[in-house]
Design a protein around this motif. Structure first.
Motif, PDB file in Angstrom:
ATOM      1  N   ASN A 148       0.849  -1.190   0.000  1.00 28.98           N
ATOM      2  CA  ASN A 148       0.000   0.000   0.000  1.00 28.98           C
ATOM      3  C   ASN A 148       0.884   1.239   0.000  1.00 28.98           C
ATOM      4  N   MET A 149       0.461   2.272  -0.718  1.00 27.08           N
ATOM      5  CA  MET A 149       1.260   3.487  -0.843  1.00 27.08           C
ATOM      6  C   MET A 149       0.488   4.689  -0.327  1.00 27.08           C
ATOM      7  N   GLU A 150       1.153   5.512   0.453  1.00 28.30           N
ATOM      8  CA  GLU A 150       0.541   6.754   0.911  1.00 28.30           C
ATOM      9  C   GLU A 150       1.514   7.906   0.699  1.00 28.30           C
ATOM     10  N   LEU A 151       1.039   8.952   0.045  1.00 30.58           N
ATOM     11  CA  LEU A 151       1.825  10.154  -0.215  1.00 30.58           C
ATOM     12  C   LEU A 151       1.443  11.216   0.796  1.00 30.58           C
ATOM     13  N   ILE A 152       2.427  11.680   1.570  1.00 32.79           N
ATOM     14  CA  ILE A 152       2.174  12.674   2.604  1.00 32.79           C
ATOM     15  C   ILE A 152       3.063  13.895   2.352  1.00 32.79           C
ATOM     16  N   PRO A 153       2.471  15.064   2.137  1.00 38.18           N
ATOM     17  CA  PRO A 153       3.284  16.280   1.956  1.00 38.18           C
ATOM     18  C   PRO A 153       3.988  16.666   3.257  1.00 38.18           C
ATOM     19  N   TYR A 154       5.165  17.270   3.133  1.00 40.60           N
ATOM     20  CA  TYR A 154       5.843  17.867   4.285  1.00 40.60           C
ATOM     21  C   TYR A 154       6.600  19.096   3.806  1.00 40.60           C
ATOM     22  N   GLU A 155       7.309  19.773   4.706  1.00 39.06           N
ATOM     23  CA  GLU A 155       7.830  21.101   4.395  1.00 39.06           C
ATOM     24  C   GLU A 155       8.799  21.126   3.211  1.00 39.06           C
ATOM     25  N   LEU A 156       9.526  20.054   2.966  1.00 38.10           N
ATOM     26  CA  LEU A 156      10.505  20.040   1.881  1.00 38.10           C
ATOM     27  C   LEU A 156       9.972  19.411   0.600  1.00 38.10           C
ATOM     28  N   GLY A 157       8.782  18.841   0.665  1.00 42.34           N
ATOM     29  CA  GLY A 157       8.228  18.186  -0.516  1.00 42.34           C
ATOM     30  C   GLY A 157       7.221  17.118  -0.142  1.00 42.34           C
ATOM     31  N   TYR A 158       7.593  15.853  -0.427  1.00 40.54           N
ATOM     32  CA  TYR A 158       6.662  14.751  -0.216  1.00 40.54           C
ATOM     33  C   TYR A 158       7.382  13.524   0.333  1.00 40.54           C
ATOM     34  N   LYS A 159       6.624  12.757   1.120  1.00 43.24           N
ATOM     35  CA  LYS A 159       7.086  11.456   1.589  1.00 43.24           C
ATOM     36  C   LYS A 159       6.139  10.402   1.045  1.00 43.24           C
ATOM     37  N   LEU A 160       6.694   9.410   0.360  1.00 44.54           N
ATOM     38  CA  LEU A 160       5.898   8.307  -0.153  1.00 44.54           C
ATOM     39  C   LEU A 160       6.243   7.055   0.645  1.00 44.54           C
TER      40      LEU A 160
END
Length: 269
Positions: A148-160
């Motif tokens: 399963n994949m979840e994309l989470i935005p954060y201050e420098l960009g994105y975490k997948l």
């Protein structure tokens, strides 16, 4: 009467960076608080995906054109957007408010994706394709499981995040999880495989119910992980489990996560 047992799983977690080996009490709490927050966020995304997918599969007209899910946070709500197979339209949307597992809104209106949704979907697709097709990442999925994949935005960009899921019963699928960090354009800038492999964690052992689970992390991954917490929040309650522990060989500590209290406790080895 069946006995209850505590199952210790001697497995490893690792990363590609050197790990700090000593933390003050304040630093330790700050680190645990940050991991807990990330684990809770990841759980909200994954739970929304679980429920949204189940609801979509109950509707014949949605099921036949199901083209995947996009999960994202909007203010204090989590939206589960079901995409059409062609990928540019929303055919069903479920919204969850304040971390609730009960949808506050459902919509069967077919619509174009919003600008934010288009951007998130493009970033997710770009990072996924790079992670899956570049041999240096060595992404794999054990038989009988799914990623399963979840994309989470954060201050420098994105975490997948890549985390395991399974339809098998009486097992909690820790491990074989990845995190990819991307810039604002979705170009992967760094990554790590959080655990070295699948941690097969049965909830019964020799006919006895397991009441506690423990697995170990190597020195280079000294803390309990957000994926550990997310996975346990998803599966632990299914088997009436309230806690599990991570043994940190680097810090010589145990990190215990307690589900009902939603907190991390630490103790020395």
């Amino acid at each position: 009467m069946k006995k209850t047992v505590i199952l210790f799983l001697l497995v490893t977690a690792f990363s590609s960076v050197n790990a700090q080996t000593s933390y003050s009490g304040t630093e330790l709490k700050q680190k645990c608080d940050s991991i807990l927050e990330e684990g809770n966020t990841l759980y909200k995304y994954e739970k929304a995906a679980w429920i949204g997918s189940d609801l979509a599969m109950e509707k014949k007209e949605i099921k036949k054109d199901f083209g995947g899910l996009l999960i994202y946070q909007r203010n204090d709500s989590i939206s589960a957007v079901v995409l059409a197979k062609e990928g540019t339209k929303c055919i069903y949307e479920v919204i969850f408010k304040n971390g609730s597992n009960n949808p506050c809104k459902e919509s069967l209106i077919v619509r174009d994706l919003t600008g934010i949704e288009k951007s998130l979907q493009q970033i997710k697709k770009k990072m996924f394709n790079e992670a899956l097709n570049n041999e240096k990442y060595q992404v794999n999925c054990p038989q009988g499981y799914n990623i399963n994949m979840e994309l989470i935005p954060y201050e420098l960009g994105y975490k997948l995040y890549f985390i395991l899921g399974t339809s098998q019963s009486k097992v909690i699928p820790f491990g074989n999880d990845y995190i990819f960090f991307g810039d604002k354009e979705g170009q992967i800038t760094s990554w790590r495989k959080i655990h070295s492999r699948l941690i097969f964690s049965p909830t019964e052992y020799e006919g006895n119910k397991v009441r506690g689970l423990t697995h170990s992390h190597l020195k280079t991954e000294p803390f309990i992980s957000a994926t550990d917490i997310c996975t346990f929040k998803l599966y632990g309650s299914l088997y009436e489990l309230n806690e599990f522990e991570v043994l940190s060989t680097g810090l010589r500590k145990y990190f215990k996560y307690k589900l009902k209290e939603n907190e991390i406790e630490t103790r020395d080895m």
